[in-house]
Design an enzyme around this catalytic site. Structure first.
Site, short mmCIF file in Angstrom:
data_model
loop_
_atom_site.label_atom_id
_atom_site.label_comp_id
_atom_site.label_asym_id
_atom_site.label_seq_id
_atom_site.Cartn_x
_atom_site.Cartn_y
_atom_site.Cartn_z
N LYS A 294 0.82 -1.22 0.00
CA LYS A 294 0.00 0.00 0.00
C LYS A 294 0.85 1.26 0.00
O LYS A 294 0.68 2.15 -0.84
CB LYS A 294 -0.92 0.03 1.24
CG LYS A 294 -1.88 -1.10 1.37
CD LYS A 294 -2.73 -0.97 2.62
CE LYS A 294 -1.90 -0.95 3.90
NZ LYS A 294 -1.08 -2.14 4.09
N SER B 55 -6.74 -0.45 7.40
CA SER B 55 -8.19 -0.26 7.55
C SER B 55 -8.94 -1.57 7.32
O SER B 55 -9.63 -1.73 6.32
CB SER B 55 -8.71 0.83 6.61
OG SER B 55 -8.19 0.73 5.32
#
Length: 631
Positions: free
Chosen positions: A474, A542
């Site tokens: 990410k 998340s």
């Protein structure tokens, strides 16, 4: 019988019907722990009060042979256990309502389940009841579920209790055992403030003290269960109070008719009376009250009517019409008692849908103030709420709604919470009062807005939300995307999960509830940056879909782009740039996503990138091109 007999008998029938209509109605429920005999007790009440027809008795006798648990005798519980699963298991799952009548009173009785997983059904039955019949097995005494049901009954406004100490025959009709249970129950319910508690020793199976007093317990001189139900004086819980009318439908069959349909929740309204739209404060007068049977001059609590007003004012479904002299609260923050039903724990910061009788709004639990211990009623500190937990919480709503405190009005003071994804009912709330913290703090309008800030940057604001497992890539991909955007002259900012935990979120750990708060804070920051006209890149694991949905809902339509960096966990563990997977697998790191804590992968991400076998620049360019295609 001749015509004269019929004529002479007709007034008697009319007199009987008129007398029946004048009888008071008592709504009650039977509750308690599993297998305490709730269904059997109500079945006995129906049978012994002569409220069953011959065909019902015949069916009961037949089914007692097939499903009964009374050793060949009539099993009265089968009158209530209507579901096939209930009859096979000998338990109550759903709420069963039964109506019966005596010479003194009419009754609606709710038989509610005792199993913990069906606590929501018990709360449903209690929400409209005037009195609770709490059953206790004389052999087992008062259990945790007995206490939980009693506490929920008190929360929901029930002020009268019949404590039915059942199966007293199985302890030899022991007076001392009955006295012990009654004393313990009175002691633990003292803080709940019930108006009346009537302990009665009962054998529901054999009918002792159900409708008539038992000869097997000469030491007991109190009423039978039915006698207490007939004689107890209960206050009217609905109908009194200020006028409240939740609008369910705007009726507009033609240009000349505009009415507002619903059911009067409390109070009364007459033609010519003033009313106010609680949400907007606009006022008008009632010009007509219409029903399917014709016009009325007055409508009272429980009446389903359509109101026509003298003025053309903006009213829609979800609005609450009220008396101008006694208005409900209108607020976007409130405190409430919450009963949690969800299989997953409730965590502050997570977003749900809050539904009142006529309105629905997004809601977040901002603070779990304390959890109630149903055994001692102590207020315990808690970070999350497990199934069947009861707590006092603060709520923040996406917009103001109209409501009353539950103690003042049951109809307009309750709500349910729905899971945003499954639409499952996960909680029930009883509103205590509005929170005034933000009532004097308004959004300060500025000369420049998002549009002006973005125009000077020659770009459209966006939030690129990168989600994926630890080690999926990410941060690497987000960093490369930002570099490409910067080279194009775009104005950006990258919020990285690790970097934010050095400052803004340094006080948070990695528990599920801390992860929820971690994302809530970052989403708010991302929203402010988007308002500044920036392209914001957010690189956070998340792991929970609910929090990613919360972040999306904060942004303007089309502004939030969920980027799923899809890398198999085996590949993430092989890369393991920080050595975290090795430590997590060894048990050195708790709550590690993918190992000891779940990751809820996006089902429909805006951008889905699979990283295995691909170069970072190739993936980053794909995302930049997708973003350019939106402008």
């Amino acid at each position: 019988m001749g015509a004269g007999d019929l004529k002479s008998g007709q007034p008697d029938v009319q007199s009987f019907l008129a007398q029946h209509e004048k009888k008071s109605l008592l709504r009650c429920l039977a509750c308690g722990s599993v297998d305490d005999g709730k269904s059997t007790l109500i079945g006995r009440l129906l049978h012994d009060s002569k409220s069953l027809y011959e065909d019902q008795l015949a069916v009961l006798q037949d089914e007692s042979q097939r499903f009964g648990t009374a050793g060949g005798e009539i099993d009265y519980a089968l009158l209530l256990d209507g579901l096939e699963a209930e009859r096979e298991q000998g338990i109550t799952i759903d709420v069963a309502y039964r109506f019966f009548s005596t010479a003194k009173r009419k009754f609606i009785v709710a038989d509610t389940p005792g199993h913990e997983e069906y606590t929501r059904n018990m709360a449903t039955g209690a929400s409209t009841a005037d009195l609770a019949i709490v059953l206790v097995d004389a052999r087992q005494g008062i259990l945790t579920q007995t206490r939980r049901h009693t506490y929920i009954a008190s929360l929901l406004g029930i002020r009268h209790v019949v404590l039915a100490v059942n199966k007293i025959d199985l302890v030899g009709f022991d007076e001392a055992r009955f006295a012990e249970i009654a004393s313990e129950y009175r002691q633990f319910t003292e803080p709940l403030g019930f108006q009346s508690i009537c302990p009665i020793p009962v054998s529901a199976r054999h009918g002792d003290n159900v409708t008539v007093r038992s000869i097997n317990m000469p030491w007991y001189i109190g009423p039978s269960v039915l006698e207490q139900l007939e004689d107890v004086e209960v206050e009217e819980l609905s109908g009194e109070g200020p006028f409240r009318f939740p609008v369910q439908l705007v009726v507009r069959p033609n240009l000349d008719f505009r009415g507002f349909a619903g059911q009067v929740a409390s109070g009364a309204i007459r033609v010519g009376d003033e009313l106010v739209v609680a949400n907007s404060g606009r006022q008008s007068r009632v010009s007509e009250i219409v029903t399917k049977d014709g016009p009325l001059q007055e409508a009272r609590s429980g009446d389903a009517v359509t109101l026509l007003l003298e003025d053309e004012i903006d009213i829609s479904r979800g609005n609450l019409l009220a008396a101008p002299s006694d208005r409900p609260h209108v607020a976007d923050q409130l405190q409430a008692h919450l009963i949690w039903f969800g299989q997953k724990p409730m965590m502050p910061g997570r977003s749900y849908l809050l539904r009142t009788e006529n309105d629905m709004v997004g809601a977040t639990i901002t603070n779990l103030k304390y959890e109630v211990d149903v055994n001692s009623f102590a207020h315990d500190a808690a970070k999350l709420l497990e199934t069947n937990g009861i707590a006092v919480c603060n709520f923040s709503l996406q917009r103001p709604i109209a409501f009353d405190a539950y103690k003042q009005n049951r109809s307009t003071g309750n709500f349910i919470l729905l899971d945003r994804f499954t639409n499952e009912t996960v909680g029930a709330g009883l509103i205590d009062f509005p929170l005034r913290r933000a009532s004097n703090v308004h959004w300060q309008r500025t000369s420049l807005g998002k549009k002006e800030r973005a125009e000077i940057k020659v770009q459209s604001p966006a939030v690129l939300w990168f989600t994926g497992l630890s080690g999926s890539g990410k941060s690497t991909i987000a960093n490369r995307v930002e570099a490409m955007l910067h080279a194009e002259g775009r104005h950006t900012y990258l919020l990285d999960g690790d970097n934010v935990r050095h400052g803004l979120n340094r006080d948070l750990g990695f528990t599920a509830e801390d992860r929820v708060e971690n994302i809530r804070r970052v989403a708010e920051v991302a929203k402010l940056m988007a308002d500044a006209g920036l392209i914001v890149l957010v690189a956070f694991i998340s792991p929970f879909a609910a929090e990613r949905r919360l972040a999306r809902d904060l942004m303007d339509e089309g502004e939030f782009l969920e980027v799923f960096v899809d890398t198999p966990i085996d590949e993430c563990a092989r890369r393991d740039p920080k050595g975290l997977y090795k430590k997590a697998q060894a048990g050195e790191i708790k709550n590690f996503t993918g190992i000891s804590s779940p990751y809820e992968a996006p089902e429909r991400p805006d951008i889905h990138v699979r990283t295995v076998g691909r170069k970072v620049d190739e993936i980053a360019l794909e995302i930049v091109e997708f973003l350019a295609g939106r402008d």
